[in-house]
Write a protein that holds these residues in place. Structure first.
Motif, PDB file in Angstrom:
ATOM      1  N   LEU A 171      16.336  31.770  32.407  1.00 55.81           N
ATOM      2  CA  LEU A 171      16.407  30.358  32.030  1.00 55.81           C
ATOM      3  C   LEU A 171      17.460  30.144  30.950  1.00 55.81           C
ATOM      4  N   ASP A 172      18.190  29.059  31.055  1.00 56.99           N
ATOM      5  CA  ASP A 172      19.202  28.677  30.076  1.00 56.99           C
ATOM      6  C   ASP A 172      18.502  28.009  28.885  1.00 56.99           C
ATOM      7  N   LEU A 173      18.716  28.543  27.687  1.00 61.06           N
ATOM      8  CA  LEU A 173      18.058  28.003  26.503  1.00 61.06           C
ATOM      9  C   LEU A 173      18.454  26.547  26.243  1.00 61.06           C
ATOM     10  N   ARG A 174      19.664  26.180  26.613  1.00 61.91           N
ATOM     11  CA  ARG A 174      20.086  24.797  26.408  1.00 61.91           C
ATOM     12  C   ARG A 174      19.267  23.842  27.273  1.00 61.91           C
ATOM     13  N   LEU A 175      18.922  24.285  28.471  1.00 60.01           N
ATOM     14  CA  LEU A 175      18.077  23.456  29.335  1.00 60.01           C
ATOM     15  C   LEU A 175      16.675  23.328  28.752  1.00 60.01           C
ATOM     16  N   LEU A 176      16.177  24.428  28.178  1.00 55.80           N
ATOM     17  CA  LEU A 176      14.855  24.385  27.560  1.00 55.80           C
ATOM     18  C   LEU A 176      14.844  23.417  26.387  1.00 55.80           C
ATOM     19  N   ALA A 177      15.893  23.457  25.565  1.00 59.80           N
ATOM     20  CA  ALA A 177      15.954  22.574  24.391  1.00 59.80           C
ATOM     21  C   ALA A 177      15.976  21.110  24.816  1.00 59.80           C
ATOM     22  N   THR A 178      16.743  20.798  25.852  1.00 60.11           N
ATOM     23  CA  THR A 178      16.796  19.423  26.358  1.00 60.11           C
ATOM     24  C   THR A 178      15.442  19.009  26.921  1.00 60.11           C
ATOM     25  N   PHE A 179      14.810  19.895  27.660  1.00 58.77           N
ATOM     26  CA  PHE A 179      13.492  19.606  28.230  1.00 58.77           C
ATOM     27  C   PHE A 179      12.464  19.298  27.138  1.00 58.77           C
ATOM     28  N   VAL A 180      12.449  20.092  26.075  1.00 53.91           N
ATOM     29  CA  VAL A 180      11.479  19.890  24.992  1.00 53.91           C
ATOM     30  C   VAL A 180      11.723  18.547  24.318  1.00 53.91           C
ATOM     31  N   ARG A 181      12.975  18.207  24.077  1.00 54.01           N
ATOM     32  CA  ARG A 181      13.290  16.914  23.467  1.00 54.01           C
ATOM     33  C   ARG A 181      12.835  15.769  24.371  1.00 54.01           C
ATOM     34  N   HIS A 222       7.391  12.981  35.724  1.00 59.85           N
ATOM     35  CA  HIS A 222       7.287  11.753  36.506  1.00 59.85           C
ATOM     36  C   HIS A 222       8.285  10.771  35.905  1.00 59.85           C
ATOM     37  N   ARG A 223       9.129  10.153  36.742  1.00 61.21           N
ATOM     38  CA  ARG A 223      10.153   9.250  36.255  1.00 61.21           C
ATOM     39  C   ARG A 223       9.801   7.814  36.608  1.00 61.21           C
ATOM     40  N   SER A 224      10.054   6.906  35.660  1.00 63.68           N
ATOM     41  CA  SER A 224       9.831   5.480  35.891  1.00 63.68           C
ATOM     42  C   SER A 224      10.869   4.706  35.109  1.00 63.68           C
ATOM     43  N   GLY A 225      10.866   3.401  35.294  1.00 57.75           N
ATOM     44  CA  GLY A 225      11.838   2.580  34.583  1.00 57.75           C
ATOM     45  C   GLY A 225      11.670   2.617  33.083  1.00 57.75           C
ATOM     46  N   SER A 226      10.456   2.881  32.624  1.00 57.50           N
ATOM     47  CA  SER A 226      10.195   2.878  31.178  1.00 57.50           C
ATOM     48  C   SER A 226      10.407   4.234  30.518  1.00 57.50           C
ATOM     49  N   GLY A 227      10.665   5.276  31.328  1.00 55.81           N
ATOM     50  CA  GLY A 227      10.895   6.587  30.722  1.00 55.81           C
ATOM     51  C   GLY A 227      10.398   7.713  31.610  1.00 55.81           C
ATOM     52  N   VAL A 228      10.019   8.815  30.986  1.00 56.73           N
ATOM     53  CA  VAL A 228       9.529   9.982  31.722  1.00 56.73           C
ATOM     54  C   VAL A 228       8.229  10.465  31.081  1.00 56.73           C
ATOM     55  N   ARG A 229       7.362  11.055  31.896  1.00 57.43           N
ATOM     56  CA  ARG A 229       6.162  11.698  31.377  1.00 57.43           C
ATOM     57  C   ARG A 229       5.946  12.996  32.135  1.00 57.43           C
ATOM     58  N   LEU A 230       5.327  13.948  31.481  1.00 59.39           N
ATOM     59  CA  LEU A 230       5.190  15.283  32.030  1.00 59.39           C
ATOM     60  C   LEU A 230       4.249  15.306  33.232  1.00 59.39           C
ATOM     61  N   SER A 238       2.678  20.548  35.851  1.00 59.05           N
ATOM     62  CA  SER A 238       3.529  21.723  35.644  1.00 59.05           C
ATOM     63  C   SER A 238       4.340  21.587  34.364  1.00 59.05           C
ATOM     64  N   GLY A 239       4.821  20.366  34.098  1.00 55.62           N
ATOM     65  CA  GLY A 239       5.598  20.136  32.882  1.00 55.62           C
ATOM     66  C   GLY A 239       4.786  20.372  31.627  1.00 55.62           C
ATOM     67  N   GLU A 240       3.526  19.933  31.641  1.00 59.43           N
ATOM     68  CA  GLU A 240       2.662  20.146  30.480  1.00 59.43           C
ATOM     69  C   GLU A 240       2.423  21.637  30.232  1.00 59.43           C
ATOM     70  N   ARG A 241       2.212  22.396  31.311  1.00 59.25           N
ATOM     71  CA  ARG A 241       2.010  23.836  31.151  1.00 59.25           C
ATOM     72  C   ARG A 241       3.281  24.517  30.655  1.00 59.25           C
ATOM     73  N   PHE A 242       4.425  24.084  31.190  1.00 57.31           N
ATOM     74  CA  PHE A 242       5.674  24.743  30.831  1.00 57.31           C
ATOM     75  C   PHE A 242       6.124  24.395  29.415  1.00 57.31           C
TER      76      PHE A 242
END
Length: 285
Positions: A5-15, A53-61, A64-68
């Motif tokens: 895994l690319d650490l830069r992708l992880l940092a963006t994901f966490v943010r 999950h993506r929507s017009g108001s933003g994103v939510r985990l 799988s996202g919550e576990r990761f």
């Protein structure tokens, strides 16, 4: 899953997980929103899982996202600790730091210079906002730590520094103004600590006043005070040398305590180091 895994992708994901919007994440990581979207997609492809999950108001985990998220935060924290422990250059990483504008003006240049000398590889991004907004940004994990104001008596054990609130004007005393029986005030927005303190002090002294100007911009408050059209309130250290501190018959204003507040998440070594630096340096500035 293919490859490491690319650490830069992880940092963006966490943010993104903490901010809830890709636009806010883009500001935090210094990229365009489309670049952030591509980074999230690359991570999802590498994991073979949908993380948001993506929507017009933003994103939510997603589930799988919550576990990761827990794994991603641990990986980044251990990475920073390893680099800090083994590198001759010391700490690495980035910090999102928040502060009211008057504290930034009075203290941040000295704090940044001394910290940057010790840790040149730590990047600090600054968000200027009043304490109420900084608390919300911390709760939303959009900043890592912040200097915030609080009534001195309420947080005696946690206060890093005490600051005086003062009345400020273009003339040295209230009697030199032609205000009549109602004092015009230039204050920060109504949800700010100093705005509430000024109004309570005037009401307690039974002095008539009106809010002639309200803004969270320190530069705006200083400009109005310089014009002589209103009296302003700010911390003593933020008063420019060409303006005057006014006393009686204006009532005495309270002292504020400056505290360090953190987002409710694991703190990186860089965040811990900067907080420790603030605690050691700020009282003597």
């Amino acid at each position: 899953m293919q490859g490491p895994l690319d650490l830069r992708l992880l940092a963006t994901f966490v943010r993104a997980a903490h901010s809830g919007t890709l636009s806010a994440t883009a500001v935090q990581v210094g990229r365009t929103q489309s670049a952030v979207t591509m980074q999230i997609q690359r991570l999802e492809e590498a994991l073979g899982q949908s993380l948001f999950h993506r929507s017009g108001s933003g994103v939510r985990l997603t589930g799988s996202g919550e576990r990761f998220l827990a794994y991603a935060e641990r990986i980044l924290k251990i990475h920073d600790e390893a680099i800090s422990a083994l590198s001759d250059k010391g700490l690495h990483g980035s910090i999102l730091f928040g502060s009211p504008e008057d504290y930034l003006s009075a203290f941040f240049p000295a704090l940044l210079k001394s910290f940057g000398t010790m840790y040149p590889d730590v990047e600090i991004k600054v968000v200027s906002a009043p304490t109420v907004e900084l608390r919300m940004l911390l709760n939303a994990h959009q900043i890592d730590l912040a200097l915030v104001s609080a009534p001195k008596a309420n947080h005696t054990q946690d206060i890093v520094r005490t600051e005086s609130l003062v009345w400020v004007g273009s003339k040295p005393s209230l009697e030199l103004y032609d205000f009549g029986d109602t004092v015009p005030l230039a204050l920060s927005a109504s949800n700010a600590v100093d705005h509430k303190a000024a109004c309570e002090a005037m009401a307690g002294a039974r002095l008539r006043y009106k809010i002639s100007y309200a803004s969270n911009s320190l530069a705006g408050l200083i400009a109005v005070a310089r014009s002589g059209l209103a009296i302003s309130v700010m911390t003593k250290e933020a008063v420019p040398p060409d303006l005057h501190i006014l006393n009686a018959p204006l009532p005495q204003l309270p002292h504020l305590g400056i505290l360090i507040a953190f987002a409710d998440s694991e703190r990186s070594p860089a965040v811990e180091a900067f907080a420790g630096h603030i605690r050691s340096v700020l009282p003597s500035l």
